[in-house]
Design a protein around this motif. Structure first.
Motif, mmCIF file in Angstrom:
data_model
loop_
_atom_site.group_PDB
_atom_site.id
_atom_site.type_symbol
_atom_site.label_atom_id
_atom_site.label_comp_id
_atom_site.label_asym_id
_atom_site.label_seq_id
_atom_site.Cartn_x
_atom_site.Cartn_y
_atom_site.Cartn_z
ATOM 1 N N GLN A 526 12.550 22.270 41.668
ATOM 2 C CA GLN A 526 13.740 21.633 41.413
ATOM 3 C C GLN A 526 13.702 20.238 41.052
ATOM 4 O O GLN A 526 14.617 19.717 40.347
ATOM 5 C CB GLN A 526 14.988 21.930 42.429
ATOM 6 N N ALA A 527 12.733 19.557 41.753
ATOM 7 C CA ALA A 527 12.226 18.284 41.646
ATOM 8 C C ALA A 527 12.121 17.941 39.957
ATOM 9 O O ALA A 527 11.995 16.827 39.531
ATOM 10 C CB ALA A 527 11.676 17.743 42.522
ATOM 11 N N ILE A 528 11.605 19.089 39.175
ATOM 12 C CA ILE A 528 11.073 18.874 38.057
ATOM 13 C C ILE A 528 12.404 19.506 36.893
ATOM 14 O O ILE A 528 12.402 18.603 36.048
ATOM 15 C CB ILE A 528 9.867 19.686 37.714
ATOM 16 N N LYS A 531 16.845 18.118 38.204
ATOM 17 C CA LYS A 531 17.096 16.830 38.951
ATOM 18 C C LYS A 531 18.051 16.297 39.494
ATOM 19 O O LYS A 531 18.254 15.864 40.300
ATOM 20 C CB LYS A 531 16.365 15.716 38.091
ATOM 21 N N GLN A 532 19.221 16.615 38.754
ATOM 22 C CA GLN A 532 20.648 16.374 39.124
ATOM 23 C C GLN A 532 21.069 17.144 40.288
ATOM 24 O O GLN A 532 21.671 16.276 41.153
ATOM 25 C CB GLN A 532 21.429 16.547 37.903
ATOM 26 N N HIS A 533 20.763 18.231 40.493
ATOM 27 C CA HIS A 533 21.120 19.044 41.594
ATOM 28 C C HIS A 533 20.617 18.530 42.876
ATOM 29 O O HIS A 533 21.032 18.310 43.939
ATOM 30 C CB HIS A 533 20.764 20.468 41.454
ATOM 31 N N LEU A 534 19.318 18.401 42.938
ATOM 32 C CA LEU A 534 18.601 17.937 43.870
ATOM 33 C C LEU A 534 18.883 16.371 44.322
ATOM 34 O O LEU A 534 19.249 16.067 45.612
ATOM 35 C CB LEU A 534 17.001 18.198 43.615
ATOM 36 N N LEU A 535 18.931 15.656 43.426
ATOM 37 C CA LEU A 535 19.616 14.266 43.643
ATOM 38 C C LEU A 535 20.968 14.259 44.242
ATOM 39 O O LEU A 535 20.973 13.537 45.130
ATOM 40 C CB LEU A 535 19.604 13.405 42.446
ATOM 41 N N SER A 536 21.795 15.120 43.678
ATOM 42 C CA SER A 536 23.145 15.440 44.374
ATOM 43 C C SER A 536 23.205 15.887 45.926
ATOM 44 O O SER A 536 23.877 15.408 46.663
ATOM 45 C CB SER A 536 23.959 16.278 43.745
ATOM 46 N N ALA A 558 9.339 12.686 38.894
ATOM 47 C CA ALA A 558 10.176 11.600 39.002
ATOM 48 C C ALA A 558 11.623 11.847 39.285
ATOM 49 O O ALA A 558 12.060 12.902 38.559
ATOM 50 C CB ALA A 558 10.053 10.544 37.791
ATOM 51 N N PRO A 559 12.405 11.137 40.437
ATOM 52 C CA PRO A 559 12.249 10.146 41.064
ATOM 53 C C PRO A 559 11.485 10.599 42.570
ATOM 54 O O PRO A 559 12.040 10.042 43.440
ATOM 55 C CB PRO A 559 13.383 9.371 41.272
ATOM 56 N N PHE A 560 11.128 11.828 42.801
ATOM 57 C CA PHE A 560 10.743 12.252 43.999
ATOM 58 C C PHE A 560 9.420 11.918 44.314
ATOM 59 O O PHE A 560 8.716 12.701 45.057
ATOM 60 C CB PHE A 560 11.111 13.813 44.065
ATOM 61 N N GLU A 561 8.699 10.916 43.788
ATOM 62 C CA GLU A 561 6.977 10.750 44.128
ATOM 63 C C GLU A 561 6.966 10.523 45.583
ATOM 64 O O GLU A 561 5.882 10.655 46.150
ATOM 65 C CB GLU A 561 6.634 9.632 43.157
#
Length: 611
Positions: A526-528, A531-536, A558-561
């Motif tokens: 999901q980080a790839i 991204k929107q769902h995981l950031l939310s 990015a942006p989960f480095e």
């Protein structure tokens, strides 16, 4: 499951079927087929026994049973040549038949998926290599469903992590190269984990070698990236050992936990689901009737009801079955409302479909009732409670008394070991004093033969003592270095591994699968791509990083480095570019050219960026 828009799994299945049947047809006349047991299931997915009979197969024997007879002159072995014991078994059966049979047999071996030096050497030392016709069936990916491909290897986890045998990585690379040959290069290869990185590097090397061997520029490999596949994401199992240790709570997952699903089939006791349709026992007088204790049922998307149930959390399976039962009852009763001949004919035409659905409903209702008995038991609830306490970050020592109680109740050893390995994986090990105490309890309760079991788990890093260099709450990673241990304490917040409110009826997050725990491997994907769902989930919908709102894999992790620094293993983000015309011409003119992976231009001008 919906067909994958990019990869035609039916063509893969048909190609495997054609290759096998062509090899069998090449052996003229009737023949006996001796097949390795681990290959029987995968082969059965794309070819049926009736089809094998059409191509001259008289009888089928399992290699492991060592019961091959001399009923046919032609004998064909179908086996993997990766392990010495299979080659030794084949050599032994050939020599036995040569010595005991008056018939001069013709032997053939079909190696899957490749012929190895080990197999040739063993057969040569046994003195039978010259008596055998050797062929190869390049069977790599097996389509388990329209959107699932599997290598169908027997025990790749044990081979790779216990025996340290990297053969499975090589076979995975060969299979992925076949996909690239057909659909074009993977535009980007992204992943996490040391073995995942080895697979990526092997793919790049194979691409360079294939490009060097190309005599023309007509192959899609090296010409351009795929237009149907956006990226290849590789996650090393070692990155997320927690997920397979937890109890699966979907319908399909619970069936796998209780009975085991292999090659889309499960063996279920007839006392649970009854005899197969058309095989109902007949009443007999005298001696008790011998009945089959188990029967196999097919579990894939060809069963429409199973396709609806398989991914649902078990909590909602009962209402779903009730809904289907009411629909079928209503459709069946509609026959009374048929007034014309055409309406009756239409009902009769639909009747086989109704009967098939009714049989499927009966089977899945029986399975659900059996699953309910187990999930409502005190032991199941206790095990689930311990698991959820461990993944949520509770003090692991607080669970030891409950685990000791389960040992005293003599529940299956695998359940105890899963709990202990879960604690060890999440906590970076178990306190040495506690680990020694558990080992003593296990050996006393289950037998001292499990000394080797405990040793193997330790060798794989699943059940280890916590050391001063690996304390429980100290974060690992940082400064760009690769982590040696995954820090779940940090990841629970960074990737929102625990979700308190889960909508099991209409799930909007993967956490519903484990009733509140989101698998780390899924969060990485999901980080790839989401991204929107995981950031939310992790920051709130209003706190999106610049440029991170999309779902393009071109942005990598990015942006989960920062979260990746808390996860063990290497991180990579490798782009594959089309080979320029000038480079292609130069490669064809030069022999032995092509450059190395790390040159930045070798292997088709690849741009290597390792995070």
């Amino acid at each position: 499951m919906a067909p994958h828009p990019g990869i035609d799994t039916d063509s893969i299945k048909e190609a495997a079927r054609k290759d096998l049947l062509d090899l069998l047809e090449g052996v003229r006349g009737k023949k006996n087929l001796v097949i390795e047991q681990s290959l029987a299931g995968p082969v059965g997915i794309f070819v049926k026994f009736s089809t094998l009979q059409d191509y001259g197969v008289d009888r089928v024997f399992f290699l492991e049973n060592d019961n091959l007879d001399a009923s046919q002159k032609n004998v064909v072995f179908l086996a993997t040549g990766e392990k010495a014991n299979q080659c030794l078994a084949i050599a032994g059966q050939i020599k036995r038949l040569q010595q005991s049979s008056s018939v001069e047999h013709d032997f053939s071996i079909i190696w899957v998926p490749r012929r190895t030096l080990v197999s040739d050497r063993i057969l040569e030392e046994a003195g039978v290599l010259g008596d055998i016709a050797v062929e190869v069936l390049p069977l790599h990916f097996i389509p388990l469903d329209q959107d699932v491909l599997s290598l169908a290897l027997d025990d790749p986890f044990g081979d790779l992590y216990l025996q340290k045998d990297p053969t499975s990585i090589f076979l995975a690379a060969q299979a992925l190269m076949q996909i690239q040959h057909k659909y074009g290069l993977f535009p980007r290869i992204i992943g996490k984990g040391d073995n995942a990185k080895r697979l990526m590097e092997l793919l790049l090397r194979m691409r360079s070698e294939a490009a060097a061997e190309e005599s023309t520029a007509t192959s899609r490999l090296g010409v351009m990236p795929s237009s149907t596949i956006e990226s290849l994401i590789i996650i090393d199992r070692e990155v997320d050992m927690v997920t397979p240790l937890l109890t699966q709570l979907t319908y399909e997952g619970l069936i796998d936990e209780m009975f085991g699903i292999k090659n889309n089939q499960a063996e279920i006791e007839t006392s649970i689901i009854g005899q197969a349709p058309g095989q109902q026992p007949k009443a007999q007088s005298g001696a008790p009737q011998q009945q089959s204790l188990k029967r196999k049922i097919q579990l894939d998307s060809s069963d429409k009801l199973y396709a609806q149930l398989r991914d649902a959390n078990f909590a909602i399976v009962g209402p779903l079955l009730n809904k289907v039962a009411r629909r079928l009852a209503g459709e069946y009763e509609s026959r009374h409302g048929a007034k014309s001949t055409s309406e009756l004919r239409e009902f009769v035409n639909k009747l086989p479909g109704y009967q098939a659905e009714q049989q499927s409903l009966k089977t899945h209702t029986s399975l659900t009732e059996e699953a309910l008995k187990r999930t409502q038991s005190e032991t199941f609830s206790r095990v689930l409670e311990i698991q959820q306490n461990l993944v949520s970050g509770s003090d692991p020592t607080g669970q030891h008394e409950a685990i000791e109680e389960l040992i005293a109740r003599d529940i299956p050893l695998t359940t105890i070991l899963r709990l202990l390995c879960l604690e060890s994986t999440i906590s970076g090990g178990i306190r040495p004093k506690d680990l020694d105490a558990f080992k003593r309890l296990i050996l006393h309760a289950y037998g001292h033969q499990h000394v080797l079991t405990l040793h193997n788990l330790s060798q794989m890093g699943l059940l280890v003592a916590r050391t001063a260099a690996n304390p429980f709450y100290i974060p690992v990673g940082g400064g760009g270095s690769e982590s040696k241990v995954t820090n779940y304490s940090a990841l629970r917040k960074q990737l929102r591994l625990i979700v308190d409110e889960v909508n099991e009826q209409d799930p909007n997050d993967i956490a519903y699968v484990y009733s509140g725990y989101a698998p780390l491997s899924v969060r990485l994907v999901q980080a790839i791509v989401q991204k929107q769902h995981l950031l939310s989930l992790t920051r709130g919908s209003a706190d999106l990083a610049p440029g991170a709102g999309g779902s393009s894999p071109a942005q990598g992790f990015a942006p989960f480095e920062h979260a990746l620094q808390s996860i063990r293993g290497a991180t990579f983000n490798q782009q594959q570019k089309a080979e320029s015309e000038a480079a292609a011409k130069a490669r064809r003119m030069l022999t032995g050219g092509g450059g190395g992976q790390g040159s930045g231009q070798g292997g088709g001008g690849k741009e290597k960026t390792v995070v």
